[in-house]
Scaffold this motif. Structure first.
Motif, PDB file in Angstrom:
ATOM      1  N   GLU A   1       0.909  -6.299  12.753  1.00  0.00           N
ATOM      2  CA  GLU A   1       0.658  -7.585  12.102  1.00  0.00           C
ATOM      3  C   GLU A   1       0.647  -8.702  13.140  1.00  0.00           C
ATOM      4  OE1 GLU A   1       3.351  -8.661   8.902  1.00  0.00           O
ATOM      5  OE2 GLU A   1       1.793  -9.936   8.046  1.00  0.00           O
TER       6      GLU A   1
ATOM      7  N   LEU B   1       3.519   4.115  -0.554  1.00  0.00           N
ATOM      8  CA  LEU B   1       4.936   4.109  -0.948  1.00  0.00           C
ATOM      9  C   LEU B   1       5.118   4.526  -2.405  1.00  0.00           C
ATOM     10  CD1 LEU B   1       6.000   0.702   0.670  1.00  0.00           C
ATOM     11  CD2 LEU B   1       6.385   2.975   1.610  1.00  0.00           C
TER      12      LEU B   1
ATOM     13  N   ARG C   1      -3.991 -11.547   4.878  1.00  0.00           N
ATOM     14  CA  ARG C   1      -2.862 -12.477   4.938  1.00  0.00           C
ATOM     15  C   ARG C   1      -2.932 -13.340   6.196  1.00  0.00           C
ATOM     16  NH1 ARG C   1       2.480  -9.474   4.893  1.00  0.00           N
ATOM     17  NH2 ARG C   1       1.474  -8.278   3.257  1.00  0.00           N
TER      18      ARG C   1
ATOM     19  N   LYS D   1      10.665  -3.055   3.977  1.00  0.00           N
ATOM     20  CA  LYS D   1      11.899  -3.140   3.191  1.00  0.00           C
ATOM     21  C   LYS D   1      12.057  -4.540   2.599  1.00  0.00           C
ATOM     22  CE  LYS D   1      14.452  -1.856   6.714  1.00  0.00           C
ATOM     23  NZ  LYS D   1      13.423  -1.619   7.750  1.00  0.00           N
ATOM     24  N   THR D   2      11.883  -5.532   3.465  1.00  0.00           N
ATOM     25  CA  THR D   2      12.052  -6.904   2.986  1.00  0.00           C
ATOM     26  C   THR D   2      10.988  -7.252   1.959  1.00  0.00           C
ATOM     27  OG1 THR D   2      12.751  -7.401   5.201  1.00  0.00           O
ATOM     28  CG2 THR D   2      12.370  -9.269   3.756  1.00  0.00           C
ATOM     29  N   SER D   3       9.767  -6.862   2.249  1.00  0.00           N
ATOM     30  CA  SER D   3       8.719  -7.287   1.325  1.00  0.00           C
ATOM     31  C   SER D   3       8.848  -6.552  -0.009  1.00  0.00           C
ATOM     32  CB  SER D   3       7.336  -7.182   1.965  1.00  0.00           C
ATOM     33  OG  SER D   3       6.929  -5.879   2.046  1.00  0.00           O
TER      34      SER D   3
ATOM     35  N   PHE E   1      -4.022  -5.631   3.503  1.00  0.00           N
ATOM     36  CA  PHE E   1      -2.945  -6.637   3.374  1.00  0.00           C
ATOM     37  C   PHE E   1      -2.807  -7.551   4.584  1.00  0.00           C
ATOM     38  CE2 PHE E   1      -1.923  -3.141   0.591  1.00  0.00           C
ATOM     39  CZ  PHE E   1      -1.584  -3.788  -0.579  1.00  0.00           C
ATOM     40  N   LEU E   2      -2.681  -6.909   5.773  1.00  0.00           N
ATOM     41  CA  LEU E   2      -2.320  -7.730   6.928  1.00  0.00           C
ATOM     42  C   LEU E   2      -3.459  -8.669   7.327  1.00  0.00           C
ATOM     43  CD1 LEU E   2      -0.442  -5.015   9.040  1.00  0.00           C
ATOM     44  CD2 LEU E   2       0.423  -6.474   7.215  1.00  0.00           C
TER      45      LEU E   2
ATOM     46  N   PRO F   1      12.190  -0.685  11.468  1.00  0.00           N
ATOM     47  CA  PRO F   1      11.696  -2.040  11.218  1.00  0.00           C
ATOM     48  C   PRO F   1      10.213  -2.032  10.847  1.00  0.00           C
ATOM     49  CG  PRO F   1      12.807  -1.907  13.344  1.00  0.00           C
ATOM     50  CD  PRO F   1      12.682  -0.518  12.835  1.00  0.00           C
ATOM     51  N   GLY F   2       9.826  -2.983  10.012  1.00  0.00           N
ATOM     52  CA  GLY F   2       8.416  -3.179   9.711  1.00  0.00           C
ATOM     53  C   GLY F   2       7.822  -2.199   8.732  1.00  0.00           C
ATOM     54  N   VAL F   3       8.641  -1.476   7.980  1.00  0.00           N
ATOM     55  CA  VAL F   3       8.063  -0.544   7.015  1.00  0.00           C
ATOM     56  C   VAL F   3       8.010  -1.157   5.617  1.00  0.00           C
ATOM     57  CG1 VAL F   3       8.648   1.575   8.221  1.00  0.00           C
ATOM     58  CG2 VAL F   3      10.302   0.560   6.651  1.00  0.00           C
TER      59      VAL F   3
ATOM     60  N   TYR G   1       0.847  -1.175   0.000  1.00  0.00           N
ATOM     61  CA  TYR G   1       0.000   0.000   0.000  1.00  0.00           C
ATOM     62  C   TYR G   1       0.893   1.239   0.000  1.00  0.00           C
ATOM     63  CZ  TYR G   1      -3.020   3.667   1.723  1.00  0.00           C
ATOM     64  OH  TYR G   1      -3.690   4.839   1.856  1.00  0.00           O
TER      65      TYR G   1
HETATM   66  P1  ADP Z   1      11.221  -4.484   7.197  1.00  0.00           P
HETATM   67  O1  ADP Z   1      11.966  -5.383   6.289  1.00  0.00           O
HETATM   68  O2  ADP Z   1      11.284  -3.060   6.795  1.00  0.00           O
HETATM   69  O3  ADP Z   1      11.508  -4.666   8.629  1.00  0.00           O
HETATM   70  P2  ADP Z   1       8.979  -6.077   6.393  1.00  0.00           P
HETATM   71  O4  ADP Z   1       9.176  -6.065   4.935  1.00  0.00           O
HETATM   72  O5  ADP Z   1       9.390  -7.296   7.147  1.00  0.00           O
HETATM   73  O6  ADP Z   1       9.700  -4.832   7.038  1.00  0.00           O
HETATM   74  O7  ADP Z   1       7.499  -5.726   6.717  1.00  0.00           O
HETATM   75  C1  ADP Z   1       6.760  -6.204   7.840  1.00  0.00           C
HETATM   76  C2  ADP Z   1       5.400  -6.606   7.404  1.00  0.00           C
HETATM   77  O8  ADP Z   1       4.653  -5.472   7.064  1.00  0.00           O
HETATM   78  C3  ADP Z   1       5.398  -7.491   6.196  1.00  0.00           C
HETATM   79  O9  ADP Z   1       4.460  -8.485   6.365  1.00  0.00           O
HETATM   80  C4  ADP Z   1       5.045  -6.555   5.079  1.00  0.00           C
HETATM   81  O10 ADP Z   1       4.412  -7.208   4.041  1.00  0.00           O
HETATM   82  C5  ADP Z   1       4.112  -5.577   5.767  1.00  0.00           C
HETATM   83  N1  ADP Z   1       4.136  -4.267   5.117  1.00  0.00           N
HETATM   84  C6  ADP Z   1       5.004  -3.285   5.356  1.00  0.00           C
HETATM   85  N2  ADP Z   1       4.752  -2.197   4.587  1.00  0.00           N
HETATM   86  C7  ADP Z   1       3.669  -2.515   3.838  1.00  0.00           C
HETATM   87  C8  ADP Z   1       2.914  -1.820   2.857  1.00  0.00           C
HETATM   88  N3  ADP Z   1       3.225  -0.580   2.475  1.00  0.00           N
HETATM   89  N4  ADP Z   1       1.904  -2.468   2.278  1.00  0.00           N
HETATM   90  C9  ADP Z   1       1.595  -3.715   2.659  1.00  0.00           C
HETATM   91  N5  ADP Z   1       2.237  -4.412   3.585  1.00  0.00           N
HETATM   92  C10 ADP Z   1       3.275  -3.833   4.180  1.00  0.00           C
END
Ligand code: ADP
Length: 823
Positions: free
Chosen positions: A564, A344, A528, A380-382, A524-525, A376-378, A342
């Motif tokens: 989440e 970004l 999922r 990056k990984t996804s 999303f969350l 964390p949790g923004v 969502y």
């Molecule tokens: P990071 O790598 O930055 O710590 P993650 O990629 O692990 O964060 O994200 C944590 C969770 O939040 C994942 O399940 C991810 O899919 C979800 N998430 C984060 N940002 C978004 C977004 N903009 N839209 C949908 N899901 C998101």
């Protein structure tokens, strides 16, 4: 057969040929010896090559056939001088002279007696000297007898152990009766160096000569014994491995007869087949084949076998050529990014531009490496995963947090027990292709210590000029990383080593607002988590109020990770109820949260209930994103000291000093009696003492809290501020404004004081956040005071004392002098 009258005939037993009648001092030709010593009684062949020696032999043959052979000290000297020769030599009679085909001459000399060289009488064409025989006292005492036996018995042992001495050497020695002769004979047969032979020659007294010889014999014996021990060990070892080899061969034959296949042979055959069919690059194939043939020759129980086997597995399991085809459809890529995330918008645009450039420029392009920076949790990984999905590549990650050791990146050499490849190669094995999207997490948490700098190794990984032949210590073969798309992530930029940062294109993800979090959760969350917990899509919903409540009192974060997790908890509990056949809610309302999630974790809203004296709200930027931070100041009676607590770093302590100086310098304008500073102690505290804090951006916050405490005026609790302060009260810009503002917004702040120079940064903040906050850009502390207090404590601004100067006194000469005194 030579006749008796032939000049070359030599009769050992004929006394006439012994040195006839020369008893006292006399002159003889001299032959210098290289690397050998002639002994009396010994028949020794000598090779004569040097001109002077040949002349000496001719001289002797013309006269009484007598020469003196004397050893030279340094074997490398060609034209030896008198000093280069020992002074004791042996006089002997030349038996026969043989001219060799190579031009040299060999003579057979019968040693006669020891002589002392008195002087040299001629140097050319032959060497001649005056010599005198050395008289030997051959008395047979009991001690001599005992010594002879001891020497003989030692010699027997030496002969038995030695592989070069013939057995009859001992027989020859046994038959010698004279003590001195015995010593000479044994010395001539032992493998001694020239110096030690000469030592025996020069020892005139037979008893002493035997004694020295016995020492040399014992040494020789010791060496021989050691040699033979080693020899027999080697032999045993050889015997054992030969035995094993034969047994193994027999076993194989038996198994063949029984129609069984040797599992080991099968293993090796399978390996060979794999090596041949794996399509390995030539150098890898050669290496693998080499290792396989080593393996075949090894006993399977040996530790080396396991080591080589493991190594071969690594070579075969690593991708060397397997490559996935890149998807190039940008529209599809955009859809995938949108489908998984969502908002970004800017980040997605940057990613698509990046992909477009890569596509246009093709593989030749040395594109920069993306670096996602944010709490964390923004996502990056996804995002990384989505990029891999959009490109049709495999996705792998490797966390660098806490990696201190270069060997973790590059592996250990195979000579280490239990050595493995480094993490890069391990991760490549998981990837299975040579072109995955490879995410290097927490690049800002890379450490360095005495075991080498992992950043340097990482630099090689990320450098497109070098990474086509990455050197892993374990692999010991260059590995091509040039097709890999690397993406790095970090929480903060400051701790990333500069050379690494230079290689990367930074994309910032500052964190989400509450509204964004609600949307992310809904779209999303929640879907999922429903799926992950086996619940039907749409079977459970959370009301928006419930979601906001979760965000406000169960989580405190810039990203959505905890959110989440909380949603997952609810889904899990609902799933359990479904499984137990209990009634299940279809919609989660705020009132039900306590039941599912337990007591609330955070208090939403402002830190304090009321406006307070001596407490100001600052804004901070941490690895977890932006947040607010209270600064407390208490003033007590005392002697003018300043106490700082709460683990403040050096820069923050200096900010506090600057704030105090500002307050002192402006005491009159603030209605504070200047002399009061000498009668009070000031205590500045920043709560959460366990967390170290530093940076200059708390300057204005500390100054506000301080002035509030000194003037007893409360500060507004809905105002948060950030900015560095100078001694004269100027407010300087700070970093991380975006994150700080999101943090303040999350904390329910309504008015934010920011440095005027940071005003530009506001453009990057989402408009819906901007709309909810009032921003007050300031250039001077006076302006801060005007906003942070409901009523400014400055007298000259708000109905101050009559006659107070209207100009900002920070710039007046008076204050400058006060500051100067304070410093
Ligand atoms: P990071 O790598 O930055 O710590 P993650 O990629 O692990 O964060 O994200 C944590 C969770 O939040 C994942 O399940 C991810 O899919 C979800 N998430 C984060 N940002 C978004 C977004 N903009 N839209 C949908 N899901 C998101």
């Amino acid at each position: 057969m030579l006749e008796k009258n032939d000049p070359f005939f030599f009769d050992q037993n004929s006394d006439e040929q012994l040195i006839a009648g020369v008893e006292g001092e006399h002159e003889v030709p001299v032959v210098p010896l290289i690397n050998t010593v002639l002994f009396p009684h010994m028949m020794t062949p000598l090779f004569v090559g040097r001109e002077r020696s040949l002349a000496a032999v001719e001289d002797a043959m013309a006269g009484g056939r007598t020469i003196v052979a004397v050893a030279q000290r340094d074997p490398d000297v060609e034209q030896v001088e008198a000093e280069g020769l020992y002074t004791i030599g042996v006089e002997g009679v030349i038996g026969r002279v043989l001219k060799m085909p190579d031009g040299t001459t060999s003579i057979l000399v019968q040693g006669q007696r020891r002589v002392r060289i008195l002087s040299y009488t001629q140097e050319h064409p032959s060497l001649r000297a005056r010599v005198v025989p050395v008289l030997v006292d051959e008395e047979r005492t009991l001690a001599v007898e005992a010594m002879m036996r001891a020497v003989l018995s030692l010699f027997e042992k030496v002969v038995r152990l030695s592989r070069t001495m013939p057995d009859d050497a001992y027989v020859a020695a046994m038959n010698v009766d004279e003590p001195g002769w015995l010593a000479d004979l044994i010395a001539s047969m032992l493998p001694l160096d020239v110096a030690r032979r000469q030592e025996i020659l020069e020892t005139i007294d037979p008893e002493e000569r035997l004694r020295r010889l016995s020492i040399m014999l014992s040494q020789e014996l010791e060496v021989l014994e050691l040699e033979s021990r080693i020899q027999s060990q080697v032999q045993q070892e050889l015997d054992r491995s030969q035995r094993e080899y034969f047994l193994r061969e027999q076993l194989k034959a038996i198994q063949r007869e029984l129609g069984q296949e040797d599992p080991l042979m099968r293993d090796i055959a399978v390996l060979r087949e794999r090596i041949e069919s794996a399509g390995l690059p030539e150098n890898v194939q050669t290496k693998a084949a080499e290792e396989l043939s080593r393996l075949e020759a090894m006993a399977p129980v040996s530790p080396e076998y396991a080591m080589v086997r493991t190594y071969l597995d690594w070579l075969l399991d690593l991708p060397w050529t397997q490559q996935s085809e890149d998807h190039t459809n940008l529209r599809e890529a955009a859809q995938i990014l949108d489908r998984n995330h969502y908002g970004l918008k800017k980040v997605k645009e940057r990613i698509l531009e990046f992909m477009a450039v890569r596509q246009l420029a093709g593989p030749r392009l040395k594109s920069p490496i993306l670096c996602f920076v944010g709490p964390p949790g923004v996502g990056k990984t996804s995002l990384g995963r989505s990029i891999a999905e959009a490109l049709g590549r495999r996705f792998v990650r490797l966390s660098l947090g806490g990696v201190h050791d270069e060997a973790e990146i590059r592996g250990h050499r195979r000579t280490y027990i239990g050595a493995l490849p480094g993490r890069i190669i391990q991760t490549m094995k998981d990837a299975g292709t040579i072109n995955p999207v490879f995410m290097l997490d927490e690049i800002d948490k890379l450490g360095a210590d005495f075991r080498g700098d992992p950043a340097a190794a990482l630099l090689e990984v990320l450098d497109p000029e070098q990474n086509n032949s990455f050197a892993d210590h374990y692999l010991d073969l260059p590995y091509d990383l040039s097709k890999v798309m690397f993406i790095t992530t970090a929480n903060l930029l400051d701790t990333i080593p500069d050379p690494l940062l230079d290689r990367m294109e930074v994309i910032e993800l500052p964190g989400y607002t509450e509204d964004e979090k609600v949307k992310i959760a809904q779209r999303f969350l929640i879907p999922r988590q429903l799926e992950a917990n086996g619940l039907k899509p749409g079977s459970l919903t959370l009301s928006e109020d419930a979601l906001r409540r979760i965000i406000r009192v169960y989580t405190w974060e810039a990203g959505v990770r905890s959110l989440e997790r909380e949603i997952a908890t609810i889904c899990r509990k609902v799933a359990r109820r479904v499984a137990e056949g209990r009634p299940v809610p279809r919609r989660i309302l705020p009132s039900m949260l306590r039941r599912f999630l337990g007591p609330e974790q955070f208090t939403y809203g402002l830190a304090g209930e009321h406006d307070e004296v001596g407490v100001a709200t600052g804004m901070v930027w941490t690895t977890n994103g932006g947040d607010i931070m209270a600064v407390e100041v208490t003033v007590m009676e005392g002697k003018g000291s300043l106490v700082l607590t709460g683990q403040l770093g050096e820069v923050m302590q200096e900010s506090a000093q600057a704030a105090l100086s500002y307050a002192r310098a402006n005491a009159r304008r603030l209605g504070i009696e200047p002399r009061r500073f000498d009668k009070i102690d000031i205590h500045i505290h920043v709560p959460e003492g366990a967390v170290p804090k530093d940076g200059p951006s708390a300057g204005v916050t500390i100054a506000s809290a301080l002035i509030s405490a000194l003037t007893h005026r409360p500060l507004r609790r809905d105002v948060a501020m950030t900015g560095e302060i100078t001694l004269r009260g100027r407010v300087l810009p700070i970093g991380g404004l975006k994150e700080k503002i999101l943090g303040a917004h999350r904390a329910g702040i309504t008015t934010v004081i920011i440095p005027k120079k940071n005003e530009r940064d506001l453009e990057e903040i989402a408009s819906h956040v901007r709309r909810r906050l009032t921003f007050v850009p300031v250039a001077h502390m006076d302006e801060v005071l005007g906003v942070a207090f409901r009523k400014s404590p400055l007298r000259d601004q708000y109905g101050g004392e009559p006659g107070a100067p209207a100009a900002r006194p920070a710039e007046t000469a008076l204050e400058s002098s006060i500051i100067a005194r304070d410093l």
